[in-house]
Design an enzyme around this catalytic site. Structure first.
Site, PDB file in Angstrom:
ATOM      1  CG  ASP A 156       8.569   4.367  -1.422  1.00 24.88           C
ATOM      2  OD1 ASP A 156       7.444   4.314  -1.949  1.00 24.88           O
ATOM      3  OD2 ASP A 156       9.626   4.321  -2.073  1.00 24.88           O
ATOM      4  CD  GLU A 206      12.717   8.717  20.900  1.00 26.51           C
ATOM      5  OE1 GLU A 206      12.438   9.793  20.316  1.00 26.51           O
ATOM      6  OE2 GLU A 206      13.791   8.114  20.746  1.00 26.51           O
TER       7      GLU A 206
HETATM    8  C1  GLC Z   1       6.854   2.818  -4.181  1.00 26.80           C
HETATM    9  C2  GLC Z   1       5.945   3.961  -4.543  1.00 26.80           C
HETATM   10  C3  GLC Z   1       6.078   4.253  -5.997  1.00 26.80           C
HETATM   11  C4  GLC Z   1       7.515   4.637  -6.275  1.00 26.80           C
HETATM   12  C5  GLC Z   1       8.487   3.575  -5.782  1.00 26.80           C
HETATM   13  C6  GLC Z   1       9.887   4.099  -5.716  1.00 26.80           C
HETATM   14  O1  GLC Z   1       6.475   1.632  -4.792  1.00 26.80           O
HETATM   15  O2  GLC Z   1       4.629   3.658  -4.170  1.00 26.80           O
HETATM   16  O3  GLC Z   1       5.218   5.276  -6.411  1.00 26.80           O
HETATM   17  O4  GLC Z   1       7.684   4.824  -7.647  1.00 26.80           O
HETATM   18  O5  GLC Z   1       8.177   3.155  -4.481  1.00 26.80           O
HETATM   19  O6  GLC Z   1      10.022   5.050  -4.705  1.00 26.80           O
END
Ligand code: GLC
Length: 557
Positions: free
Chosen positions: A214, A264
């Site tokens: 993310d 790993e």
């Molecule tokens: C990314 C995710 C989104 C989230 C953001 C913060 O863009 O896809 O859904 O709100 O990160 O974590």
């Protein structure tokens, strides 16, 4: 419901399984609810493994299922090494991954390293320990500006609206690039780095095959210089690597360490970066010494347009060759207006109106799904054509739950149903992303169209019934069966990661050839175009095997 396909043996042990995989994103709270509480759960996913296998996908990407107060749909994580009790237990997770693997499906889980939730044990400790403590140093706490430090340390804006700083009772401020319930971690702190290595191993040891990272471009921040003001924060205009909190070169040191952990394992664990960076910077995230693959959101941000698609495809294939990764393709995910809807809106309106990744279909969403008028059938027709084109491209395709049903965005959710922090932080001005997160319809009727025995945590519209799995399962012309046929054929036809354009049908047609004689032709124009012989699949019915109608893709083999 259809029976699962036989287990494809190679994908489970092939270290390159990810290069041309089709990955299906599950947003777990909206997929299938086994517990009857209106929220999808892990047992719900396990109960639908046959459905997933019947699609012909290679892997599932599971959005966060960790304990969370859902300030941001689960991207506010309380505990990275556990399952939200509302979604199940670690034993349920083990059962789910066992069932997926037995059906020949890989599992990718979401890792959210930029921020924890404000309920995470570390954040509670940081609040309790006070300014200057080691506990606060896991996050980004600063004194405020102005008299009494009453103003935020900088003008940095939050992606969800308002300031990215929140004040705590003792007067300090902490940084949150997203919601205030998502405090940013301090990645200069070795303890933070080590803890994420532990988390990666925790899930890899449980059999997880890969990770989706993310906002991978945000982890490292530069506090060595005075905070620049808001006008100096544009990634497009700043020299690459010079932004104070996005896409800094040092972030790749973190991913080099992660790569060692991935390697790993046998086969090595994979990763895909969500990095909203300049196209020329994406290869760094996708490098084999780093995460290995990165999303390209270019098609997702493009209108349904031949020239634009072609430019994007050519550019991304070149870039993938340079990075050593394979390309990725995606039209829909849990953050954007579904592509059936984007393509059913007039072109100008379906383009980003104010810029930014979450903006397509923005005007339509703001109007509550009434204006401009949505052409429901055209949107689905074009979405199917685009998906068939995408599934013929070299590289991996990422699908979002519900697109295989031709689902549209739900544009008329009532204000009291909204959950997205964007809605709240903009005081209802923005609608946010709930419209693509409405629980899936499995049956034609029933309390939540078969999602669960009770209601659904976001209200489902009446038009979900005819778009349910049950309704589409036995209809040979349904979007669901198109996806199934396309994915089954793709497995047979897939060859090397090469593509050759065939310039024979004019500017509004994209025709390309893959190794082994697989061809894909998409007609973006208003008139039918002649088709070569050998059609094996088309996204809309052909009146005549010699002609490709507008807004249609055909595969030739
Ligand atoms: C990314 C995710 C989104 C989230 C953001 C913060 O863009 O896809 O859904 O709100 O990160 O974590």
């Amino acid at each position: 419901m259809s029976t699962p396909l036989s287990t494809p043996i190679d994908i489970m042990s092939d270290p390159n399984w990810w290069r041309q995989a089709v990955v299906y994103q599950i947003y777990p709270r909206s997929f299938a609810d086994s517990g009857g509480d209106g929220i999808g759960d892990l047992k719900g996913i396990t109960s639908r493994v046959n459905y997933l296998a019947s699609l012909g996908i290679d892997a599932v990407w599971l959005s966060p299922f960790y304990p969370s107060a859902l300030a941001d749909g689960g991207y506010d994580v309380d505990d990275y090494r556990n399952v939200d009790p509302k979604l199940g237990t670690l034993a349920d997770f083990d059962e789910m991954i066992g069932a997926l693997h037995a059906a020949g499906l890989k599992l990718i889980v979401d890792i959210v390293p930029n921020h924890t939730s404000n309920r995470h044990e570390w954040f509670r400790q940081a609040l309790a320990a006070g300014p200057g403590s080691a506990e606060r140093n896991r996050y980004i706490f600063r004194d405020g500006k102005g008299p009494g430090g009453a103003e935020p340390p900088s003008e940095w804006p939050s992606y969800f609206g308002g300031s990215s700083w929140e004040r705590v009772p003792d007067g300090q401020w902490y940084l949150h690039l997203f919601a205030k319930e998502q405090p940013d971690l301090n990645w200069d702190n070795r303890e933070v780095r080590d803890d994420f290595l532990t988390t990666l191993r925790f899930w890899a040891d449980r059999g997880v095959d890969g990770f989706r990272i993310d906002v991978a471009h945000h982890l490292v921040k530069d506090f060595s210089r005075p905070f620049p003001d808001r006008s100096a924060l544009d990634l497009e205009t700043l020299e690459h690597g010079q932004h104070p909190f996005a896409d800094r070169d040092e972030v790749h040191d973190i991913y080099a360490e992660w790569r060692q952990v991935f390697n790993e394992y046998d086969p090595p664990r994979t990763a895909v970066a969500e990095a909203w960076v300049h196209a020329s910077r994406r290869a760094r995230y996708a490098s084999p010494q780093g995460l290995g693959q990165a999303f390209n959101f270019d098609l997702l941000q493009s209108d349904f347009d031949a020239a634009s698609f072609r430019r994007i495809i050519t550019h991304n294939l070149t870039e993938a060759r340079q990075s050593g990764a394979s390309s990725t393709w995606v039209f829909s995910n849990h953050d954007v207006v579904r592509h059936a809807t984007r393509y059913g809106l007039p072109k100008a309106a379906s383009l980003a109106s104010t810029g930014g990744e979450f903006q397509s279909g923005h005007a339509w969403l703001l109007s509550g799904g009434t204006s401009p008028e949505l052409d429901v059938e055209l949107g689905i027709r074009r979405a199917n054509a685009a998906t068939l084109l995408m599934l013929a491209l070299p590289g991996s395709g990422y699908l979002y739950q519900g697109e295989e049903l031709g689902l549209h965005e739900v544009g008329d959710l009532p204000a009291d149903a909204m959950q997205d922090p964007t809605f709240f932080r903009s005081h209802g001005v923005e609608k946010g992303r709930d419209g693509c997160r409405v629980p899936l319809p499995w049956t034609i009727d029933g309390p939540s169209f078969g999602f669960g025995s009770a209601g659904a945590h976001l209200p489902q519209p009446a038009w979900f019934g005819p778009r349910s799995v049950q309704a589409e399962d036995d209809d040979p012309s349904s979007t669901l069966n198109l996806y199934r046929r396309a994915l089954a054929l793709r497995r047979k036809l897939q060859g090397g990661e090469a593509l050759e354009w065939v310039d024979d049908l004019g500017d509004t047609v994209l025709h390309f050839r893959r190794p082994g004689g697989w061809e894909s032709i998409t007609n973006f124009g208003a008139e039918p175009v002649p088709l070569p012989p050998g059609v094996v699949l088309s996204s809309s019915p052909l009146n005549d095997e010699t002609e490709l109608p507008p807004d249609t893709t055909a595969w030739i083999s």
